[in-house]
Design an enzyme around this catalytic site. Structure first.
Site, short mmCIF file in Angstrom:
data_model
loop_
_atom_site.label_atom_id
_atom_site.label_comp_id
_atom_site.label_asym_id
_atom_site.label_seq_id
_atom_site.Cartn_x
_atom_site.Cartn_y
_atom_site.Cartn_z
N SER A 129 17.67 2.95 3.15
CA SER A 129 17.55 4.40 2.99
C SER A 129 18.91 5.08 3.11
O SER A 129 19.83 4.52 3.70
CB SER A 129 16.63 4.93 4.10
N PRO B 291 17.48 4.52 -1.01
CA PRO B 291 17.07 5.76 -1.69
C PRO B 291 17.27 6.99 -0.82
O PRO B 291 17.21 6.91 0.41
CB PRO B 291 15.58 5.55 -1.97
N SER C 121 7.85 -0.52 6.36
CA SER C 121 8.50 0.04 7.54
C SER C 121 7.87 1.41 7.76
O SER C 121 7.58 2.10 6.78
CB SER C 121 10.01 0.20 7.27
N LYS D 87 15.92 2.89 10.53
CA LYS D 87 16.34 2.35 9.24
C LYS D 87 17.74 1.74 9.35
O LYS D 87 18.04 0.71 8.74
CB LYS D 87 16.33 3.44 8.17
N SER E 192 0.82 -1.23 0.00
CA SER E 192 0.00 0.00 0.00
C SER E 192 0.85 1.27 0.00
O SER E 192 0.33 2.36 -0.20
CB SER E 192 -0.88 0.02 1.25
N TYR F 281 13.84 8.15 13.19
CA TYR F 281 13.50 7.43 11.96
C TYR F 281 14.78 6.90 11.32
O TYR F 281 14.86 5.72 10.92
CB TYR F 281 12.74 8.34 10.97
N ILE G 7 6.13 3.95 -2.34
CA ILE G 7 7.13 3.32 -3.21
C ILE G 7 6.63 1.95 -3.68
O ILE G 7 6.69 1.62 -4.87
CB ILE G 7 8.48 3.16 -2.46
N LEU H 245 4.03 -6.21 10.53
CA LEU H 245 5.45 -6.37 10.85
C LEU H 245 5.69 -6.92 12.25
O LEU H 245 6.67 -7.62 12.50
CB LEU H 245 6.16 -5.01 10.74
P1 NAP Z 1 4.84 4.73 3.11
O1 NAP Z 1 4.04 5.18 1.95
O2 NAP Z 1 4.53 5.32 4.44
O3 NAP Z 1 4.78 3.16 3.18
C1 NAP Z 1 5.12 2.45 4.32
C2 NAP Z 1 4.54 1.06 4.20
O4 NAP Z 1 4.89 0.31 5.39
C3 NAP Z 1 3.01 1.06 4.12
O5 NAP Z 1 2.61 0.06 3.24
C4 NAP Z 1 2.60 0.72 5.54
O6 NAP Z 1 1.35 0.09 5.63
C5 NAP Z 1 3.70 -0.26 5.89
N1 NAP Z 1 3.78 -0.44 7.33
C6 NAP Z 1 4.07 0.48 8.28
N2 NAP Z 1 3.97 -0.10 9.51
C7 NAP Z 1 3.61 -1.38 9.31
C8 NAP Z 1 3.34 -2.48 10.17
N3 NAP Z 1 3.43 -2.38 11.52
N4 NAP Z 1 3.01 -3.67 9.62
C9 NAP Z 1 2.91 -3.81 8.27
N5 NAP Z 1 3.14 -2.81 7.40
C10 NAP Z 1 3.48 -1.62 7.92
O7 NAP Z 1 6.39 5.03 2.88
P2 NAP Z 1 7.34 4.86 1.60
O8 NAP Z 1 7.94 6.18 1.34
O9 NAP Z 1 6.65 4.13 0.51
O10 NAP Z 1 8.45 3.98 2.24
C11 NAP Z 1 8.64 2.62 1.91
C12 NAP Z 1 10.01 2.21 2.35
O11 NAP Z 1 10.98 3.04 1.73
C13 NAP Z 1 10.25 2.37 3.86
O12 NAP Z 1 11.04 1.29 4.28
C14 NAP Z 1 11.01 3.68 3.95
O13 NAP Z 1 11.82 3.73 5.11
C15 NAP Z 1 11.85 3.60 2.70
N6 NAP Z 1 12.35 4.88 2.20
C16 NAP Z 1 11.47 5.88 1.85
C17 NAP Z 1 11.98 7.07 1.35
C18 NAP Z 1 11.09 8.21 0.91
O14 NAP Z 1 11.58 9.32 0.72
N7 NAP Z 1 9.80 7.99 0.72
C19 NAP Z 1 13.38 7.25 1.24
C20 NAP Z 1 14.21 6.22 1.60
C21 NAP Z 1 13.69 5.03 2.06
P3 NAP Z 1 -0.02 0.93 5.84
O15 NAP Z 1 -0.36 1.48 4.48
O16 NAP Z 1 -0.97 -0.07 6.33
O17 NAP Z 1 0.29 2.00 6.84
#
Ligand code: NAP
Length: 346
Positions: free
Chosen positions: A125, A184, A83, A159, A13, A155, A16, A62
């Protein structure tokens, strides 16, 4: 169709992951995505082209041991993106570190138990590389964040701990699969769902008068569609190994504001005051104490410093090429307008 076994994408969901799912389906793969609610909550996934034939959603959290056993069953490849990505949380241990760390442990255990997994592609990250730019360092995959803690940039700490846990697991347990991490920088770009990602929200804040002026801050940026491609290249390329810093280019706040002004977005509350001088940075450090705790800390650790990043490994080894950040930023803003995330100044 490329492969008979599904690719497991955890946290399907997410901002990314939704793009990873779309790209995988578009390339003919079968996908098994994990989510926390029932499938009807995710029309932006279930209505994707080919989703009816090749996307399956299964529930997993998780924090629950064994929750991913069913999700990874029969999969050759697992992409672990789930995460929490939030700043300014109430309880950093419960809200960030526990899910990141326990989730990593749980998913890797499930992969061992499944016995069929060949590779785990782990979404880490820049946060696991550094939480503080240093003018004399060009950051690469070799660096590790050794400064974050529960009190300092939690945060980033979550990570770092999660990625370390994953590599330690591989070193100690010698499972039948290998691990490749994608690290990323700030991920921007159009969103497949209404939900506003933390990084896009930062761009929204720049356009909504949240900051008193233009600060001496620069960030590495990468488009979400490129991050999705990087995950798939890391899966498809047998020789992929280790960590991959995934950054298109860095951009200064001054240049972001100038780009948005010259591209017809002056109707939003873009900062006018130039606080990017040495004196401005000093002032911003003082004013940062009026911001929420982690935002304030971020400003103090980053303002007046230059983030320099080396993306040569991902280009050389995975053949990655990146969309220009200016293009990506403009698409991000237009997409936020489409979803109603931006309010013009009155
Ligand atoms: P996001 O849209 O907030 O997605 C986070 C995902 O993790 C969602 O699907 C969320 O599910 C799920 N999640 C959170 N807590 C959970 C739990 N307890 N059990 C199961 N699922 C859980 O963030 P994103 O930007 O796509 O990030 C995805 C990954 O990329 C993360 O690991 C983040 O650290 C990493 N990242 C992101 C960026 C950035 O700039 N966006 C940069 C570097 C790395 P729900 O939808 O149910 O909440």
């Amino acid at each position: 169709m490329k492969t008979i076994t599904p690719i497991c994408v955890t946290g399907a969901s997410g901002f990314i992951a939704a793009h990873i799912v779309r790209e995988l389906l578009g390339r003919g793969y079968r996908v098994r995505g994990t989510v926390r609610k029932s499938a009807e909550h995710y029309p932006f996934l279930t209505n994707l082209p080919s989703a009816k034939e090749r996307l399956e959603l299964v529930k997993a959290d998780l924090l629950t041991a064994g929750a991913y056993d069913r999700a990874v069953e029969g999969c050759d490849y697992v992409m672990h993106t789930a995460s929490p990505y939030k700043i300014n949380v109430k309880n950093p241990l419960v809200d960030l570190v526990d899910p990141a760390l326990l989730g990593t442990k749980n998913i890797l255990k499930s992969c061992v138990q499944a016995g069929c997994v060949k590779r785990v592609i782990f979404t880490s990250s820049i946060a696991a590389i550094t939480d503080e730019p240093e003018s004399h360092t060009v950051f690469t995959e070799k660096e590790w964040n050794i400064t974050s803690s529960l009190e300092r940039q939690p945060y980033q700490y979550s990570k770092t701990l999660a990625e370390r846990k994953a590599w330690d697991f591989i070193m100690q347990k010698h499972p039948a699969f290998d691990l490749v991490s994608i690290n990323p920088v700030m991920v921007i770009g159009p969103s497949l769902s209404r939900s506003l990602n933390t990084t896009n929200a930062m761009i929204r804040d720049i356009m909504s008068g949240v900051y008193p002026g233009i600060m001496d801050l620069n960030w590495g940026f990468v488009d979400v569609r490129d991050v999705a491609k990087a995950h798939i290249l890391a899966m498809e390329n047998d020789a992929a190994s280790g960590r991959y810093l995934c950054s298109a280019e860095t951009m200064h706040m001054r240049d972001i504001v100038a780009l948005l002004k010259s591209s017809g977005f002056s109707k939003y509350a873009l900062p006018k005051l130039d606080l990017s001088s040495k004196a401005g940075s000093l002032l911003m450090k003082v004013l940062s104490f009026t911001q929420p705790r982690d935002t304030g800390m971020y400003i103090r650790l980053n303002v007046g410093r230059t983030m320099r990043l080396d993306n040569s490994k991902i280009k050389r080894e995975l053949g990655m090429s990146f969309m220009p950040v200016k293009e990506s930023l403009l698409e991000t803003v237009k997409d936020m307008e489409r979803w109603g995330h931006l309010v013009p100044k009155s």
